[in-house]
Design an enzyme around this catalytic site. Structure first.
Site, PDB file in Angstrom:
ATOM      1  NE  ARG A 224      -4.553 -44.948  -7.993  1.00 33.28           N
ATOM      2  CZ  ARG A 224      -4.949 -45.395  -6.804  1.00 33.28           C
ATOM      3  NH1 ARG A 224      -4.863 -46.681  -6.518  1.00 33.28           N
ATOM      4  NH2 ARG A 224      -5.409 -44.550  -5.895  1.00 33.28           N
ATOM      5  N   GLY A 248      -5.931 -36.459  -0.319  1.00 29.58           N
ATOM      6  CA  GLY A 248      -6.886 -37.165  -1.163  1.00 29.58           C
ATOM      7  C   GLY A 248      -6.819 -38.651  -0.887  1.00 29.58           C
ATOM      8  CG  ASP A 270     -10.947 -38.027  -0.057  1.00 31.09           C
ATOM      9  OD1 ASP A 270     -10.130 -38.678  -0.729  1.00 31.09           O
ATOM     10  OD2 ASP A 270     -11.980 -37.533  -0.548  1.00 31.09           O
ATOM     11  CB  ILE A 298      -5.816 -30.137   1.404  1.00 30.83           C
ATOM     12  CG1 ILE A 298      -4.433 -30.148   2.070  1.00 30.83           C
ATOM     13  CG2 ILE A 298      -5.789 -29.401   0.075  1.00 30.83           C
ATOM     14  CD1 ILE A 298      -4.323 -31.060   3.250  1.00 30.83           C
ATOM     15  CD  GLU A 299      -7.356 -26.631  -1.322  1.00 27.28           C
ATOM     16  OE1 GLU A 299      -6.801 -26.930  -2.388  1.00 27.28           O
ATOM     17  OE2 GLU A 299      -8.220 -27.367  -0.778  1.00 27.28           O
ATOM     18  CD  GLU A 323      -9.448 -36.198 -11.760  1.00 23.05           C
ATOM     19  OE1 GLU A 323      -9.055 -36.213 -10.571  1.00 23.05           O
ATOM     20  OE2 GLU A 323      -9.777 -37.223 -12.365  1.00 23.05           O
ATOM     21  CB  SER A 328      -5.375 -30.061  -3.491  1.00 24.69           C
ATOM     22  OG  SER A 328      -6.589 -29.442  -3.871  1.00 24.69           O
ATOM     23  CG  HIS A 462      -7.194 -45.343 -13.415  1.00 25.94           C
ATOM     24  ND1 HIS A 462      -6.016 -45.384 -12.694  1.00 25.94           N
ATOM     25  CD2 HIS A 462      -7.763 -44.148 -13.117  1.00 25.94           C
ATOM     26  CE1 HIS A 462      -5.886 -44.286 -11.990  1.00 25.94           C
ATOM     27  NE2 HIS A 462      -6.936 -43.517 -12.221  1.00 25.94           N
TER      28      HIS A 462
END
Length: 514
Positions: A224, A248, A270, A298-299, A323, A328, A462
């Site tokens: 990742r 995020g 975040d 963020i909104e 999730e 977002s 992960h």
């Protein structure tokens, strides 16, 4: 009425001051509330002078304490409150083998304390405000005027965003007051219960990202993290002098990659409390002039700029869509991305493959047949509706794979989570089908393209894989075609969760990810 006139002598002095030319300041006077010594009743005009007094008269060296116990600003708050509450001596502090003030109860503010205005984080750094001062004067020869100006600008930005946060909080309070008032009065008006439930779910979700274990797991996922790093650092022309939004941002790792790649400014957003530690990380790596972090949704957030050139985000969940962070990401893209801007990653897909793993099937499903001598078979129906997140060995794959959905992240909308796709999986060898496995691939289509996969055939991430176990295993032969469909939709009681329905021939299986 108060006389606001200025006498001639004062006016003359002002004119003289205005005409005096000076390229540099020699010193800066500091005024304000009196600072009371930590160990005696003496008062001083500045904290700097009070510190010097504490060092020379009480053998209290704050810099030595900071170094010995690795203190940060929160530790400094606790220390000051500990001294005030316990009225201890300097010797008690320095003779202790460990920090006596570590308990979080010492974070609770007491009376107005001028010591807490001290910029503890800069203590002992270079360039920084001198450790001690004389007669309340700090020589500006030791301070860069440009550094002071940058700090002022940084504090102004922080103040602006805190005002926005306060304004949003006030709106939320008013909304909750309205809901409560409607309930109490027994009004027939429709209650905004879904919004309230959503807020509670969001609170639980973001709180889970305040724990450092989950960030350790993600950062330790080399597939990742290194993929994002390579996509950014191997395409520096994409980031050079650009405005970047990190949705995020977590610990700020992607923001720092972007800043290192030459971004003009990076805004990291975040909602979880980890962003406060991320701010420390940014300062620790000297990116405070290139990265501005904000704790907000963020909104709801207002950025210092109208649009950005690049949006980066690691929004993916289990089975890609669990999730609900994709929403977002899409919101940020629609509101903040410049017309010719890009999003990274820009493309992804979800795939399905069949698995034969009797050992895992026995471990998770047949387990309930005999639990310490008791039958718990009634549990199996519920267990079988849960999607399992597990690492599937490549050797257990028994069919070909099939892409269920391709997602163009530059264009997709918030209905992307709701889809139905048909699949055809060819059986590669005789055996029994115990379940289906979902995984996803991520693409950065840049001049130096980068991609990574969560397939069982690739290095573990992960996210692992998502396993949908069948109620009864199916005997299959090489060459068989497993024809069916998979439907995905949001859970009604948890918009971040997913409902999955798999159909194979006449068999229908229902699963949830909650």
């Amino acid at each position: 009425m108060e006389d606001l006139s200025i006498d001639a002598s004062t006016s003359s002095t002002l004119q003289c001051d205005e005409n005096e030319e000076s390229d540099e300041w020699d010193e800066m006077e500091t005024t304000g509330e009196q600072t009371v010594c930590l160990f005696c009743p003496l008062q001083f005009l500045t904290i700097a002078v009070a510190l010097d007094h504490c060092r020379t008269e009480h053998n209290f060296d704050l810099l030595e304490l900071k170094t010995r116990f690795g203190m940060d600003y929160y530790s400094y708050i606790k220390l000051i409150n500990y001294i005030r509450r316990n009225k201890c001596s300097s010797n008690e502090i320095f003779e202790a083998s460990s920090a006596l003030w570590e308990h979080d109860s010492y974070l609770k503010p007491g009376e107005m304390e001028t010591w807490l205005m001290y910029d503890f984080d800069d203590l002992g750094t270079a360039p920084s405000t001198p450790h001690y001062a004389i007669d309340g004067k700090t020589p500006l020869s030791n301070i860069s005027y440009a550094d002071l100006q940058r700090k002022i600008n940084h504090l102004e930005n922080e103040l602006r965003h805190k005002c926005l946060l306060l304004k949003n909080t006030q709106k939320d309070i008013e909304q909750m007051k309205e809901v409560t008032r409607t309930i109490i009065e027994g009004s027939d008006n429709e209650l905004p219960i879904p919004t309230t439930c959503s807020l509670r779910a969001d609170s639980d979700y973001f709180q889970s990202y305040s724990h450092f274990g989950i960030h350790h797991e993600m950062l330790n996922d080399k597939v990742r993290t290194e993929s994002y790093r390579d996509a950014i650092m191997q395409n520096t022309d994409t980031f050079k002098n650009k405005l970047v939004l990190d949705v995020g941002c977590g610990t700020g790792i992607l923001s720092m990659f972007a800043a290192k790649a030459g971004a003009k400014m990076v805004y990291g957003i975040d909602q979880s409390e980890v962003v406060y530690k991320a701010m420390d990380v940014i300062r620790e790596n000297n990116f405070q002039d290139k990265i501005h972090l904000i704790r907000d949704q963020i909104e709801k957030v207002s950025l210092p700029v109208e649009v950005v050139d690049v949006i980066i985000s690691e929004w993916m969940g289990y089975f890609l869509l669990f999730e609900g962070m994709l929403d977002s990401f899409i919101y940020a893209r629609n509101k903040f991305l410049a017309p010719n801007g890009i999003v990274l990653p820009n493309r992804c897909n979800i795939s399905l493959v069949g698995v034969s793993d009797l050992d895992s099937y026995k471990k998770y499903i047949h387990f309930w047949d005999d639990v310490y001598g008791f039958s718990m078979k009634c549990m199996k129906d519920e267990v079988l509706t849960e999607a399992f997140v597990d690492t599937v060995p490549e050797a257990n794959l028994i069919t070909t794979s099939c892409v269920l959905i391709d997602i163009d992240l530059q264009k997709c909308d918030q209905n992307t989570c709701n889809f139905t796709s048909k699949f055809n999986l060819e059986v590669m060898e005789n055996g029994c089908l115990t379940g289906l496995v979902g995984y996803f691939d991520i693409f950065f289509d840049l001049p130096n393209a980068v991609m990574f996969s969560t397939s069982p055939k690739e290095k573990k991430t992960h996210w692992q894989q998502t396993v949908f176990y069948l109620k009864e295993v199916l005997d299959v032969k090489k060459g068989d075609i497993l024809a069916g469909s998979l439907s995905c939709s949001r859970l009604k009681n948890n918009l971040r969760g997913l409902s999955i329905v798999v159909t194979i021939g006449k068999h229908k299986y229902r699963y949830h990810m909650d």
